[in-house]
Design a protein around this motif. Sequence first.
Motif, PDB file in Angstrom:
ATOM      1  N   TRP A 141       1.731   4.326  -3.190  1.00 47.45           N
ATOM      2  CA  TRP A 141       1.128   3.911  -1.753  1.00 47.45           C
ATOM      3  C   TRP A 141       0.052   4.860  -1.811  1.00 47.45           C
ATOM      4  O   TRP A 141      -0.220   6.013  -2.190  1.00 47.45           O
ATOM      5  CB  TRP A 141       2.201   4.272  -0.664  1.00 47.45           C
ATOM      6  N   HIS A 142      -0.662   4.610  -0.625  1.00 52.49           N
ATOM      7  CA  HIS A 142      -1.997   5.531  -0.356  1.00 52.49           C
ATOM      8  C   HIS A 142      -1.220   6.510   0.693  1.00 52.49           C
ATOM      9  O   HIS A 142      -1.043   6.136   1.756  1.00 52.49           O
ATOM     10  CB  HIS A 142      -3.029   4.996   0.526  1.00 52.49           C
ATOM     11  N   CYS A 143      -0.763   7.657   0.291  1.00 52.17           N
ATOM     12  CA  CYS A 143      -0.193   8.783   1.010  1.00 52.17           C
ATOM     13  C   CYS A 143      -1.377   9.637   1.442  1.00 52.17           C
ATOM     14  O   CYS A 143      -2.050  10.297   0.791  1.00 52.17           O
ATOM     15  CB  CYS A 143       0.818   9.485   0.070  1.00 52.17           C
ATOM     16  N   ILE A 144      -1.290  10.203   2.770  1.00 48.54           N
ATOM     17  CA  ILE A 144      -2.144  11.171   3.608  1.00 48.54           C
ATOM     18  C   ILE A 144      -1.585  12.077   3.873  1.00 48.54           C
ATOM     19  O   ILE A 144      -0.374  11.997   4.720  1.00 48.54           O
ATOM     20  CB  ILE A 144      -3.054  10.210   4.751  1.00 48.54           C
ATOM     21  N   GLU A 181      -4.966  16.304   3.677  1.00 45.52           N
ATOM     22  CA  GLU A 181      -6.002  15.615   4.088  1.00 45.52           C
ATOM     23  C   GLU A 181      -6.333  15.363   5.519  1.00 45.52           C
ATOM     24  O   GLU A 181      -6.989  14.451   5.953  1.00 45.52           O
ATOM     25  CB  GLU A 181      -5.825  14.097   3.454  1.00 45.52           C
ATOM     26  N   PRO A 229       2.137  14.121  -2.098  1.00 40.51           N
ATOM     27  CA  PRO A 229       2.334  12.456  -1.802  1.00 40.51           C
ATOM     28  C   PRO A 229       3.772  12.242  -1.968  1.00 40.51           C
ATOM     29  O   PRO A 229       4.590  12.788  -3.105  1.00 40.51           O
ATOM     30  CB  PRO A 229       1.309  11.645  -2.626  1.00 40.51           C
ATOM     31  N   LEU A 283     -12.132  10.920   2.867  1.00 42.06           N
ATOM     32  CA  LEU A 283     -11.100  10.052   2.494  1.00 42.06           C
ATOM     33  C   LEU A 283     -11.046   8.760   3.404  1.00 42.06           C
ATOM     34  O   LEU A 283     -10.849   7.576   2.502  1.00 42.06           O
ATOM     35  CB  LEU A 283      -9.896  10.722   3.166  1.00 42.06           C
ATOM     36  N   PHE A 295      -0.688   2.459   3.535  1.00 42.36           N
ATOM     37  CA  PHE A 295      -1.210   3.524   3.958  1.00 42.36           C
ATOM     38  C   PHE A 295      -0.014   4.350   4.597  1.00 42.36           C
ATOM     39  O   PHE A 295       0.101   4.031   5.663  1.00 42.36           O
ATOM     40  CB  PHE A 295      -2.507   3.562   4.727  1.00 42.36           C
ATOM     41  N   ASN A 330     -12.445  -1.207  -0.239  1.00 39.87           N
ATOM     42  CA  ASN A 330     -11.470  -2.469  -0.351  1.00 39.87           C
ATOM     43  C   ASN A 330     -11.600  -3.266   1.073  1.00 39.87           C
ATOM     44  O   ASN A 330     -11.981  -2.655   1.914  1.00 39.87           O
ATOM     45  CB  ASN A 330     -10.410  -2.244  -0.553  1.00 39.87           C
ATOM     46  N   GLU A 372      -1.242  -3.300   0.502  1.00 36.86           N
ATOM     47  CA  GLU A 372      -1.484  -1.931   0.213  1.00 36.86           C
ATOM     48  C   GLU A 372      -1.032  -1.353   1.334  1.00 36.86           C
ATOM     49  O   GLU A 372      -1.156  -1.535   2.448  1.00 36.86           O
ATOM     50  CB  GLU A 372      -2.806  -1.638   0.032  1.00 36.86           C
ATOM     51  N   THR A 427       4.006   7.371  -5.286  1.00 35.48           N
ATOM     52  CA  THR A 427       2.810   7.168  -5.976  1.00 35.48           C
ATOM     53  C   THR A 427       2.165   5.791  -6.003  1.00 35.48           C
ATOM     54  O   THR A 427       0.929   5.614  -6.360  1.00 35.48           O
ATOM     55  CB  THR A 427       3.054   7.540  -7.685  1.00 35.48           C
ATOM     56  N   TYR A 482     -11.727   4.535   1.523  1.00 35.46           N
ATOM     57  CA  TYR A 482     -10.999   3.350   1.962  1.00 35.46           C
ATOM     58  C   TYR A 482     -11.565   2.231   2.261  1.00 35.46           C
ATOM     59  O   TYR A 482     -11.454   1.023   2.308  1.00 35.46           O
ATOM     60  CB  TYR A 482      -9.889   3.536   3.126  1.00 35.46           C
TER      61      TYR A 482
END
Length: 145
Positions: free
Chosen positions: A73-76, A80, A68, A90, A59, A97, A57, A71, A94
Amino acid sequence: MINWLANNRIKQLLQPNQGNFSNWEHIQRIAIVIKNDDQFTKQELEQWVNKSKRTVEIFFLDKVAKSPAYTDWHCITSKEIRLGLPLMALLKGYQANKYDLVINTMQSEEPAMSCIAASLQTPFRCNTVMDKTSPQLIIKRTTLS
């Protein structure tokens, strides 16, 4: 002020260092924390992920973007981020997991990336620089191949 806030947030998020080490064959779930100005392209990173045959994964920290970039990926994004740090809600999200390994690719100490890495549950952390997340391994950065 930002450093104090970052240190405080990292202490809240970081699980105690368990001193665990693992064989690469036992590493199945990996989280990689990268920044928008990193030297890797999305294509290079995805090629490495496919070759690794592991669940990875990403980040992706982009403090400038309003939405973002990817789509999958975990986009910060800037939405945020407050005072240069990711929102606590936020980061707490996380924590659901668990990963076998977290790799933080920051080139110099970056409080926002340290906070993201600290929020990820793992027994083993790897950074390119020493920071407040107390990584077990510091690696010299090279190309993805």
